[in-house]
Design a protein around this motif. Structure first.
Motif, PDB file in Angstrom:
ATOM      1  N   ARG A 147       0.828  -1.211   0.000  1.00  0.00           N
ATOM      2  CA  ARG A 147       0.000   0.000   0.000  1.00  0.00           C
ATOM      3  C   ARG A 147       0.861   1.260   0.000  1.00  0.00           C
ATOM      4  O   ARG A 147       0.522   2.258  -0.639  1.00  0.00           O
ATOM      5  CB  ARG A 147      -0.938  -0.011   1.205  1.00  0.00           C
ATOM      6  CG  ARG A 147      -2.030  -1.074   1.123  1.00  0.00           C
ATOM      7  CD  ARG A 147      -2.777  -1.206   2.426  1.00  0.00           C
ATOM      8  NE  ARG A 147      -3.360   0.072   2.813  1.00  0.00           N
ATOM      9  CZ  ARG A 147      -3.685   0.385   4.065  1.00  0.00           C
ATOM     10  NH1 ARG A 147      -3.448  -0.477   5.053  1.00  0.00           N
ATOM     11  NH2 ARG A 147      -4.233   1.559   4.339  1.00  0.00           N
ATOM     12  N   LEU A 148       1.989   1.207   0.717  1.00  0.00           N
ATOM     13  CA  LEU A 148       2.901   2.351   0.729  1.00  0.00           C
ATOM     14  C   LEU A 148       3.481   2.578  -0.666  1.00  0.00           C
ATOM     15  O   LEU A 148       3.555   3.722  -1.141  1.00  0.00           O
ATOM     16  CB  LEU A 148       4.029   2.127   1.730  1.00  0.00           C
ATOM     17  CG  LEU A 148       5.129   3.206   1.746  1.00  0.00           C
ATOM     18  CD1 LEU A 148       4.549   4.575   2.080  1.00  0.00           C
ATOM     19  CD2 LEU A 148       6.232   2.829   2.737  1.00  0.00           C
ATOM     20  N   ALA A 149       3.892   1.503  -1.334  1.00  0.00           N
ATOM     21  CA  ALA A 149       4.433   1.639  -2.687  1.00  0.00           C
ATOM     22  C   ALA A 149       3.389   2.246  -3.617  1.00  0.00           C
ATOM     23  O   ALA A 149       3.686   3.139  -4.421  1.00  0.00           O
ATOM     24  CB  ALA A 149       4.875   0.278  -3.210  1.00  0.00           C
ATOM     25  N   ARG A 150       2.150   1.787  -3.503  1.00  0.00           N
ATOM     26  CA  ARG A 150       1.070   2.333  -4.328  1.00  0.00           C
ATOM     27  C   ARG A 150       0.872   3.820  -4.040  1.00  0.00           C
ATOM     28  O   ARG A 150       0.738   4.634  -4.957  1.00  0.00           O
ATOM     29  CB  ARG A 150      -0.220   1.559  -4.062  1.00  0.00           C
ATOM     30  CG  ARG A 150      -1.414   2.096  -4.850  1.00  0.00           C
ATOM     31  CD  ARG A 150      -2.717   1.534  -4.330  1.00  0.00           C
ATOM     32  NE  ARG A 150      -3.848   2.067  -5.085  1.00  0.00           N
ATOM     33  CZ  ARG A 150      -5.049   2.274  -4.598  1.00  0.00           C
ATOM     34  NH1 ARG A 150      -5.291   2.008  -3.318  1.00  0.00           N
ATOM     35  NH2 ARG A 150      -6.019   2.761  -5.352  1.00  0.00           N
ATOM     36  N   GLY A 209      11.122  -0.307  -9.544  1.00  0.00           N
ATOM     37  CA  GLY A 209      11.185  -1.134  -8.344  1.00  0.00           C
ATOM     38  C   GLY A 209       9.969  -0.933  -7.455  1.00  0.00           C
ATOM     39  O   GLY A 209       9.436  -1.890  -6.878  1.00  0.00           O
ATOM     40  N   LEU A 210       9.515   0.330  -7.329  1.00  0.00           N
ATOM     41  CA  LEU A 210       8.313   0.610  -6.546  1.00  0.00           C
ATOM     42  C   LEU A 210       7.088  -0.030  -7.184  1.00  0.00           C
ATOM     43  O   LEU A 210       6.208  -0.546  -6.487  1.00  0.00           O
ATOM     44  CB  LEU A 210       8.091   2.116  -6.432  1.00  0.00           C
ATOM     45  CG  LEU A 210       8.812   2.862  -5.307  1.00  0.00           C
ATOM     46  CD1 LEU A 210       8.396   4.333  -5.331  1.00  0.00           C
ATOM     47  CD2 LEU A 210       8.501   2.256  -3.943  1.00  0.00           C
ATOM     48  N   GLU A 211       7.018   0.005  -8.514  1.00  0.00           N
ATOM     49  CA  GLU A 211       5.891  -0.615  -9.201  1.00  0.00           C
ATOM     50  C   GLU A 211       5.862  -2.116  -8.938  1.00  0.00           C
ATOM     51  O   GLU A 211       4.788  -2.710  -8.789  1.00  0.00           O
ATOM     52  CB  GLU A 211       5.965  -0.326 -10.699  1.00  0.00           C
ATOM     53  CG  GLU A 211       5.699   1.130 -11.039  1.00  0.00           C
ATOM     54  CD  GLU A 211       5.864   1.429 -12.510  1.00  0.00           C
ATOM     55  OE1 GLU A 211       6.401   0.563 -13.241  1.00  0.00           O
ATOM     56  OE2 GLU A 211       5.461   2.523 -12.941  1.00  0.00           O
ATOM     57  N   ALA A 212       7.032  -2.727  -8.854  1.00  0.00           N
ATOM     58  CA  ALA A 212       7.104  -4.158  -8.571  1.00  0.00           C
ATOM     59  C   ALA A 212       6.666  -4.471  -7.141  1.00  0.00           C
ATOM     60  O   ALA A 212       6.113  -5.539  -6.866  1.00  0.00           O
ATOM     61  CB  ALA A 212       8.528  -4.670  -8.805  1.00  0.00           C
ATOM     62  N   GLU A 213       6.910  -3.534  -6.222  1.00  0.00           N
ATOM     63  CA  GLU A 213       6.535  -3.729  -4.815  1.00  0.00           C
ATOM     64  C   GLU A 213       5.065  -3.396  -4.555  1.00  0.00           C
ATOM     65  O   GLU A 213       4.489  -3.856  -3.566  1.00  0.00           O
ATOM     66  CB  GLU A 213       7.404  -2.839  -3.917  1.00  0.00           C
ATOM     67  CG  GLU A 213       8.867  -3.225  -3.858  1.00  0.00           C
ATOM     68  CD  GLU A 213       9.084  -4.544  -3.137  1.00  0.00           C
ATOM     69  OE1 GLU A 213       8.231  -4.917  -2.305  1.00  0.00           O
ATOM     70  OE2 GLU A 213      10.096  -5.205  -3.409  1.00  0.00           O
ATOM     71  N   SER A 214       4.468  -2.618  -5.430  1.00  0.00           N
ATOM     72  CA  SER A 214       3.094  -2.165  -5.213  1.00  0.00           C
ATOM     73  C   SER A 214       2.098  -3.297  -5.411  1.00  0.00           C
ATOM     74  O   SER A 214       2.347  -4.268  -6.143  1.00  0.00           O
ATOM     75  CB  SER A 214       2.767  -1.027  -6.189  1.00  0.00           C
ATOM     76  OG  SER A 214       1.407  -0.660  -6.110  1.00  0.00           O
TER      77      SER A 214
END
Length: 233
Positions: A147-150, A209-214
Motif C-alpha cells: 500500500r505504501l508503494a502504491r 522497483g516501486l511498481e514491482a513492490e506495489s
C-alpha cells in the motif's frame, strides 16, 4: 517538462474548453489547506493543474484515513454532478500547486448548457465511485508495504516530480496504519535503493522497483481510469 493544464479540461472540445475556462478563475493550492468539509455542500469545483489533493474520511475517534487522491487527471467536486449533494470527506491539499476554480452554481449551469462537459463529468463521477470501492478493498486486504508503494507512486504521478515533501506521520494517517509500520516499510525501500528519505524530503530513486513492490491496485486504478475516460455515451 511538467504539464500545466488539467487533463479533464484538455479533453473538452476546443470551443467548449474556451467557454468553460472563461467561467473559471485561477486559484492557488496551498499546502495543508482544506477545500471542503465533510457533510457540507461544496462552494466550488476545483480542477488541479499542478499539485494534488487528498480526500480524507474522519470516523468517530479514529485517526483520519485517505480514501482518494485528486491531481491534474481529475477534479474535486464530481459530486456536484448529482446536484445539491453534500461531500462525504474532507479535501486537504497534500501537494501545493495551482488549479482552475469555478463557483458551484455557475458550474451546474455550465453543465446544462454544455453537453460535452456534462458527459465528461458524468464519467469522472463513475471513476470516483469505482476508485472508492478499490481503495476500500486495498485497505482491507493488502499489507502495508504494498500500500505504501502504491501511495508513493500515486503521489509521484500527481506531484509530477521525483521529489516531494511528506512526513512518515502524515503517510501513516493517510494509510490508516501505525507509524512504526510505515517506518519499517520505508526503511526496507531505502535499503533496496527504491527511495531516499531525509527529514520529510522523499525522493523516488527506482520507480520500476516501486511498481514491482506495489499491490495490483495501482495498475488496476490506472486501467480503470483509461477505460472509463475512453467510454462513449
Amino acid at each position: 517538462m511538467q504539464h500545466t493544464e488539467n487533463h479533464l479540461i484538455e479533453l473538452l472540445p476546443k470551443t467548449v474548453r474556451k467557454r468553460f475556462l472563461a467561467l473559471c478563475e485561477p486559484f492557488e493550492l496551498v499546502l495543508s489547506a482544506e477545500l471542503s468539509v465533510r457533510g457540507t455542500q461544496l462552494s466550488h469545483a476545483y480542477f488541479p493543474r499542478s499539485g494534488f489533493i487528498s480526500l480524507v474520511i474522519d470516523i468517530d475517534s479514529h485517526p483520519p484515513l485517505e480514501v482518494g487522491m485528486v491531481g491534474r487527471e481529475a477534479m474535486l467536486g464530481s459530486e456536484l454532478v448529482l446536484g445539491e449533494a453534500k461531500t462525504p470527506w474532507r479535501a486537504v491539499v497534500q501537494g501545493a500547486g495551482s488549479c482552475w476554480r469555478i463557483e458551484a452554481q455557475v458550474f451546474r449551469k455550465a453543465m446544462e448548457e454544455m453537453p460535452a462537459l456534462e458527459d465528461l463529468l458524468q464519467r469522472t463521477l463513475m471513476i470516483r465511485l469505482h476508485q472508492q470501492s478499490l481503495a476500500s478493498a486495498c485497505e482491507r486486504f493488502h499489507p502495508i508495504g504494498q500500500r505504501l508503494a502504491r501511495w508513493l507512486l500515486m503521489s509521484q504521478d500527481r506531484a509530477q516530480t521525483d521529489q516531494f515533501h511528506v512526513t512518515q506521520e502524515f503517510i501513516s494517517l493517510m494509510l490508516g496504519v501505525r507509524r512504526v509500520g510505515v517506518t519499517k516499510a520505508a526503511s526496507d525501500f531505502q535499503k533496496d535503493g527504491l527511495i531516499e528519505y531525509h527529514r520529510g524530503e522523499l525522493k523516488v530513486l527506482d520507480r520500476a522497483g516501486l511498481e514491482a513492490e506495489s499491490c495490483s491496485c495501482y495498475e488496476a486504478d490506472k486501467l480503470l481510469h483509461s477505460e472509463l475516460m475512453a467510454m462513449k455515451t
